[in-house]
Design a protein around this motif. Sequence first.
Motif, PDB file in Angstrom:
ATOM      1  N   SER A   1      18.683   1.223  11.222  1.00 13.03           N
ATOM      2  CA  SER A   1      18.144   0.218  10.307  1.00 13.03           C
ATOM      3  C   SER A   1      16.772   0.637   9.767  1.00 13.03           C
ATOM      4  CB  SER A   1      18.068  -1.152  10.983  1.00 13.03           C
ATOM      5  OG  SER A   1      17.326  -1.092  12.174  1.00 13.03           O
ATOM      6  N   TRP A   2      16.017   1.397  10.539  1.00 12.69           N
ATOM      7  CA  TRP A   2      14.709   1.885  10.087  1.00 12.69           C
ATOM      8  C   TRP A   2      14.870   2.773   8.849  1.00 12.69           C
ATOM      9  CZ3 TRP A   2       9.900   0.672  10.297  1.00 12.69           C
ATOM     10  CH2 TRP A   2       8.897   1.609  10.058  1.00 12.69           C
ATOM     11  N   ARG A   3      15.971   3.510   8.794  1.00 11.83           N
ATOM     12  CA  ARG A   3      16.219   4.393   7.647  1.00 11.83           C
ATOM     13  C   ARG A   3      16.409   3.619   6.349  1.00 11.83           C
ATOM     14  NH1 ARG A   3      19.573   6.741  11.640  1.00 11.83           N
ATOM     15  NH2 ARG A   3      18.533   8.526  12.554  1.00 11.83           N
ATOM     16  N   SER A   4      16.699   2.323   6.431  1.00  9.26           N
ATOM     17  CA  SER A   4      16.900   1.523   5.218  1.00  9.26           C
ATOM     18  C   SER A   4      15.575   1.106   4.583  1.00  9.26           C
ATOM     19  CB  SER A   4      17.743   0.279   5.525  1.00  9.26           C
ATOM     20  OG  SER A   4      17.023  -0.630   6.330  1.00  9.26           O
ATOM     21  N   VAL A   5      14.483   1.302   5.293  1.00 10.18           N
ATOM     22  CA  VAL A   5      13.170   0.950   4.745  1.00 10.18           C
ATOM     23  C   VAL A   5      12.724   2.077   3.806  1.00 10.18           C
ATOM     24  CG1 VAL A   5      10.766   0.416   5.279  1.00 10.18           C
ATOM     25  CG2 VAL A   5      12.591  -0.305   6.842  1.00 10.18           C
ATOM     26  N   PRO A   6      12.446   1.741   2.541  1.00 10.21           N
ATOM     27  CA  PRO A   6      12.003   2.788   1.604  1.00 10.21           C
ATOM     28  C   PRO A   6      10.694   3.438   2.057  1.00 10.21           C
ATOM     29  CG  PRO A   6      12.550   0.757   0.443  1.00 10.21           C
ATOM     30  CD  PRO A   6      12.543   0.439   1.903  1.00 10.21           C
ATOM     31  N   ILE A   7      10.579   4.714   1.761  1.00  7.17           N
ATOM     32  CA  ILE A   7       9.347   5.456   2.052  1.00  7.17           C
ATOM     33  C   ILE A   7       8.204   4.888   1.215  1.00  7.17           C
ATOM     34  CG2 ILE A   7       8.248   7.736   1.869  1.00  7.17           C
ATOM     35  CD1 ILE A   7      10.373   7.681   4.001  1.00  7.17           C
ATOM     36  N   LEU A   8       7.053   4.728   1.831  1.00 10.03           N
ATOM     37  CA  LEU A   8       5.868   4.266   1.125  1.00 10.03           C
ATOM     38  C   LEU A   8       5.427   5.348   0.142  1.00 10.03           C
ATOM     39  CD1 LEU A   8       3.906   1.815   1.268  1.00 10.03           C
ATOM     40  CD2 LEU A   8       2.501   3.194   2.783  1.00 10.03           C
ATOM     41  N   THR A   9       5.255   4.977  -1.105  1.00  9.30           N
ATOM     42  CA  THR A   9       4.896   5.954  -2.140  1.00  9.30           C
ATOM     43  C   THR A   9       3.422   5.831  -2.528  1.00  9.30           C
ATOM     44  OG1 THR A   9       5.396   4.480  -4.000  1.00  9.30           O
ATOM     45  CG2 THR A   9       7.229   5.809  -3.101  1.00  9.30           C
ATOM     46  N   ARG A  10       2.971   6.798  -3.267  1.00  9.34           N
ATOM     47  CA  ARG A  10       1.603   6.756  -3.777  1.00  9.34           C
ATOM     48  C   ARG A  10       1.421   5.529  -4.667  1.00  9.34           C
ATOM     49  NH1 ARG A  10      -1.787  11.695  -6.365  1.00  9.34           N
ATOM     50  NH2 ARG A  10      -3.576  10.459  -7.021  1.00  9.34           N
ATOM     51  N   ALA A  11       2.408   5.243  -5.496  1.00 16.07           N
ATOM     52  CA  ALA A  11       2.340   4.070  -6.370  1.00 16.07           C
ATOM     53  C   ALA A  11       2.265   2.780  -5.550  1.00 16.07           C
ATOM     54  CB  ALA A  11       3.546   4.033  -7.306  1.00 16.07           C
ATOM     55  N   ASP A  12       3.007   2.715  -4.431  1.00 13.50           N
ATOM     56  CA  ASP A  12       2.923   1.548  -3.555  1.00 13.50           C
ATOM     57  C   ASP A  12       1.484   1.352  -3.086  1.00 13.50           C
ATOM     58  OD1 ASP A  12       5.698   1.025  -3.637  1.00 13.50           O
ATOM     59  OD2 ASP A  12       6.064   2.280  -1.866  1.00 13.50           O
ATOM     60  N   LEU A  13       0.862   2.431  -2.691  1.00  8.58           N
ATOM     61  CA  LEU A  13      -0.515   2.367  -2.194  1.00  8.58           C
ATOM     62  C   LEU A  13      -1.492   1.960  -3.279  1.00  8.58           C
ATOM     63  CD1 LEU A  13      -0.537   5.586  -0.002  1.00  8.58           C
ATOM     64  CD2 LEU A  13      -0.504   3.224   0.813  1.00  8.58           C
ATOM     65  N   GLN A  14      -1.278   2.464  -4.480  1.00  8.84           N
ATOM     66  CA  GLN A  14      -2.199   2.197  -5.578  1.00  8.84           C
ATOM     67  C   GLN A  14      -2.017   0.808  -6.181  1.00  8.84           C
ATOM     68  OE1 GLN A  14      -1.196   5.585  -8.036  1.00  8.84           O
ATOM     69  NE2 GLN A  14      -2.964   6.750  -7.277  1.00  8.84           N
ATOM     70  N   ASN A  15      -0.807   0.264  -6.123  1.00  6.21           N
ATOM     71  CA  ASN A  15      -0.499  -0.970  -6.836  1.00  6.21           C
ATOM     72  C   ASN A  15      -0.360  -2.205  -5.964  1.00  6.21           C
ATOM     73  OD1 ASN A  15      -0.378   0.526  -9.248  1.00  6.21           O
ATOM     74  ND2 ASN A  15       1.749   1.049  -8.864  1.00  6.21           N
ATOM     75  N   ASN A  16      -0.567  -2.079  -4.666  1.00  2.00           N
ATOM     76  CA  ASN A  16      -0.371  -3.216  -3.770  1.00  2.00           C
ATOM     77  C   ASN A  16      -1.526  -3.363  -2.794  1.00  2.00           C
ATOM     78  OD1 ASN A  16       2.550  -4.136  -4.314  1.00  2.00           O
ATOM     79  ND2 ASN A  16       2.701  -1.906  -4.142  1.00  2.00           N
ATOM     80  N   GLU A  17      -1.757  -4.587  -2.427  1.00  2.00           N
ATOM     81  CA  GLU A  17      -2.750  -4.900  -1.406  1.00  2.00           C
ATOM     82  C   GLU A  17      -2.064  -4.736  -0.051  1.00  2.00           C
ATOM     83  OE1 GLU A  17      -6.355  -5.803   0.106  1.00  2.00           O
ATOM     84  OE2 GLU A  17      -5.969  -5.775  -2.039  1.00  2.00           O
ATOM     85  N   LEU A  18      -2.490  -3.767   0.747  1.00  3.83           N
ATOM     86  CA  LEU A  18      -1.843  -3.481   2.006  1.00  3.83           C
ATOM     87  C   LEU A  18      -2.704  -3.842   3.212  1.00  3.83           C
ATOM     88  CD1 LEU A  18      -0.202  -0.028   1.148  1.00  3.83           C
ATOM     89  CD2 LEU A  18       0.827  -2.295   1.091  1.00  3.83           C
ATOM     90  N   LEU A  19      -3.652  -4.720   3.012  1.00  3.42           N
ATOM     91  CA  LEU A  19      -4.532  -5.123   4.101  1.00  3.42           C
ATOM     92  C   LEU A  19      -3.977  -6.341   4.816  1.00  3.42           C
ATOM     93  CD1 LEU A  19      -8.014  -4.721   2.390  1.00  3.42           C
ATOM     94  CD2 LEU A  19      -6.869  -3.143   3.949  1.00  3.42           C
ATOM     95  N   SER A  20      -4.092  -6.336   6.116  1.00  2.70           N
ATOM     96  CA  SER A  20      -3.657  -7.476   6.933  1.00  2.70           C
ATOM     97  C   SER A  20      -4.631  -8.627   6.758  1.00  2.70           C
ATOM     98  CB  SER A  20      -3.606  -7.064   8.394  1.00  2.70           C
ATOM     99  OG  SER A  20      -3.357  -8.182   9.205  1.00  2.70           O
ATOM    100  N   SER A  21      -4.081  -9.843   6.748  1.00  3.23           N
ATOM    101  CA  SER A  21      -4.925 -11.041   6.683  1.00  3.23           C
ATOM    102  C   SER A  21      -5.440 -11.439   8.063  1.00  3.23           C
ATOM    103  CB  SER A  21      -4.129 -12.202   6.066  1.00  3.23           C
ATOM    104  OG  SER A  21      -3.006 -12.516   6.886  1.00  3.23           O
ATOM    105  N   ALA A  22      -4.998 -10.727   9.097  1.00  2.00           N
ATOM    106  CA  ALA A  22      -5.393 -11.065  10.469  1.00  2.00           C
ATOM    107  C   ALA A  22      -5.495  -9.794  11.309  1.00  2.00           C
ATOM    108  CB  ALA A  22      -4.379 -12.015  11.091  1.00  2.00           C
ATOM    109  N   VAL A  23      -6.567  -9.059  11.116  1.00  2.00           N
ATOM    110  CA  VAL A  23      -6.779  -7.840  11.895  1.00  2.00           C
ATOM    111  C   VAL A  23      -7.121  -8.226  13.337  1.00  2.00           C
ATOM    112  CG1 VAL A  23      -8.190  -5.761  12.133  1.00  2.00           C
ATOM    113  CG2 VAL A  23      -7.558  -6.592   9.857  1.00  2.00           C
ATOM    114  N   PRO A  24      -6.406  -7.669  14.319  1.00  2.00           N
ATOM    115  CA  PRO A  24      -6.718  -8.005  15.715  1.00  2.00           C
ATOM    116  C   PRO A  24      -8.175  -7.638  16.044  1.00  2.00           C
ATOM    117  CG  PRO A  24      -4.635  -6.839  15.575  1.00  2.00           C
ATOM    118  CD  PRO A  24      -5.272  -6.766  14.211  1.00  2.00           C
TER     119      PRO A  24
END
Length: 114
Positions: A87-110
Amino acid sequence: MIKQHGGRDGGRGAAGKKQVAGRAPAAMASLLRSLEQSQWVAGRDLLSRQFRQLRPLLAHAVRTVPFYQQRFAEAGLRDLEQIGPSSWRSVPILTRADLQNNELLSSAVPPAHG
């Protein structure tokens, strides 16, 4: 980070072992012990252990990062307790565009992560 000393011991303490800065000695000893033990574990068992450790991280990411919530839902992964190699293989690889176009910060950093 390895602590470097100016002395003749080359960054080694009295016992001749490298000293590590910035980590509690007990935590580092525990990590070292875990790594020493895992080198002898069969591949299938190691993979099982890795996914057991990955699940809480994924659950945190899905709970606190909208991008990952959407990414995992789109991959059809709703029950993270059941995630494994196939099932892990079904997760798309994170791309450069994903990194540039999305907010990837957690709202609750431990707290332990600064």
